[in-house]
Write an enzyme that holds these catalytic residues in place. Sequence first.
Site, short mmCIF file in Angstrom:
data_model
loop_
_atom_site.label_atom_id
_atom_site.label_comp_id
_atom_site.label_asym_id
_atom_site.label_seq_id
_atom_site.Cartn_x
_atom_site.Cartn_y
_atom_site.Cartn_z
N ASN A 11 5.12 33.50 -11.47
CA ASN A 11 3.66 33.37 -11.45
C ASN A 11 3.10 34.73 -11.05
O ASN A 11 3.14 35.11 -9.89
CB ASN A 11 3.28 32.29 -10.43
N TRP A 12 2.57 35.44 -12.04
CA TRP A 12 2.11 36.82 -11.79
C TRP A 12 0.75 36.86 -11.09
O TRP A 12 0.29 37.92 -10.69
CB TRP A 12 2.04 37.60 -13.09
N LYS A 13 0.07 35.74 -11.03
CA LYS A 13 -1.27 35.68 -10.44
C LYS A 13 -2.15 36.75 -11.11
O LYS A 13 -1.97 37.01 -12.30
CB LYS A 13 -1.19 35.82 -8.92
N HIS A 101 -2.44 24.95 -8.64
CA HIS A 101 -1.86 25.88 -7.64
C HIS A 101 -2.74 25.86 -6.39
O HIS A 101 -3.96 25.71 -6.50
CB HIS A 101 -1.78 27.29 -8.25
N GLU A 103 -3.87 28.14 -4.66
CA GLU A 103 -4.98 29.11 -4.68
C GLU A 103 -6.15 28.57 -5.50
O GLU A 103 -7.31 28.82 -5.18
CB GLU A 103 -4.47 30.47 -5.22
N SER A 219 7.39 32.47 -1.07
CA SER A 219 8.24 33.58 -0.60
C SER A 219 9.70 33.45 -1.03
O SER A 219 10.60 33.78 -0.26
CB SER A 219 8.12 33.73 0.93
N GLY A 240 6.11 34.01 -6.87
CA GLY A 240 4.92 34.86 -6.99
C GLY A 240 5.30 36.32 -6.86
O GLY A 240 5.78 36.96 -7.80
N GLY A 241 5.15 36.87 -5.66
CA GLY A 241 5.34 38.30 -5.41
C GLY A 241 6.61 38.87 -6.02
O GLY A 241 6.57 39.92 -6.69
P1 PGA Z 1 4.99 33.90 -3.41
O1 PGA Z 1 4.01 32.97 -4.28
O2 PGA Z 1 6.35 33.84 -4.05
O3 PGA Z 1 4.38 35.27 -3.47
O4 PGA Z 1 5.00 33.33 -2.02
C1 PGA Z 1 4.45 31.74 -4.80
C2 PGA Z 1 3.33 31.08 -5.55
O5 PGA Z 1 2.17 31.11 -5.10
O6 PGA Z 1 3.53 30.49 -6.63
#
Ligand code: PGA
Length: 259
Positions: A11-13, A101, A103, A219, A240-241
Site C-alpha cells: 500500500n503505497w499511500k 483503510h 486512514e 509496521s 505500507g512504509g
Molecule cells: P505501515 O502501514 O506498514 O507503514 O505500518 C500499513 C498500512 O497502513 O497498510
Amino acid sequence: MADRFPLISGNWKMNNNHFEAIQSVQKLSYALTKDDYEVVEVSVHPPFTDVRSVQTVIEADKIDIRLGAQNCHWETKGAFTGEVSPAMLAKLNVVYVIVGHSERRELFGETDEDVNKKVLAVLGQEMTPIMCCGETSTEREAGAAESKVERQVKEGLAGVTKAAVAELVIAYEPIWAIGTGATATAQDAQNMCAHIRSVVSDNFGADAGAGVRIQYGGSVKPTNAAELMSQADIDGALVGGASLDPEDFSRIVNWRLEA
Ligand code: PGA
C-alpha cells in the site's frame, strides 16, 4: 498459515508519482523470480494517478504482480467530484481494492456503512476487496479491540454472499501499529486474526471462515514478516512504509528466506 494462498500487498499511500511508480514496479520485478509467484501472490496499490502507468508496465513486461487500488467510491458514475468509481478501476484491470483503510476511516470520516457499500460495489465489478479493520490503542487498553473489529467485519460485509466472503481478503491492522514501528506481537496478531475468522464463520458459515484470507498490517518489515506469516490464521501482509523500497518489499515477499 493454512493452505490458503498468501497475499502480500504493498500500500503505497500518497507516495510515488507515475514515473517513480514505474521504476518501483520494475525494480520489484527484478528482485522477484518466477518461483516466487508460485508460492505467493503479490499486489501493489499505487495512487490513482499511477494506476494506468503501472497497468501498462505490468502488462507490457508480463510481470506477475496484481494491480491494486487504495480506495474507490461505491457509485458507478455521477456527480461525485474528486471520486473514482469501481467500474473505472475494473477497466484498468485492477484486481484488488483496499476498502476502509483506517486512514480513510480516521482522516476522512468513512463509516462502516460506507465501507459496506464500497465492498459490495467492488465485488459488483468482479474485483476483490481487501477490507481493513483494526482498533486504536485506547480501544485495546479498554479491552474493546475484539468487539470493535467484530463490528467492523460484520457491518462491512453485510449483504455479501457466503461464496463471495470466502474469496475476499480482510486486513487486520491495529491502528497503533501503522507507520509507528510498533508491531503487534505475532501472538496478538494471530489471536485477532483467529477471532476475525471465527466471526466470519459464525456469520457466513464454515466454508467462508476457512476460505477468507486474512492479512496482518502495521509496521511489517523484512525482519518481522517471517514470524507473522508463520501464524496459523495470518495469510498475508498489507505493507505500507516498507513497500516503498522494492528491496525491502521483495524481502517481505520472500519471508521464507528470512526465517
Ligand atoms: P505501515 O502501514 O506498514 O507503514 O505500518 C500499513 C498500512 O497502513 O497498510
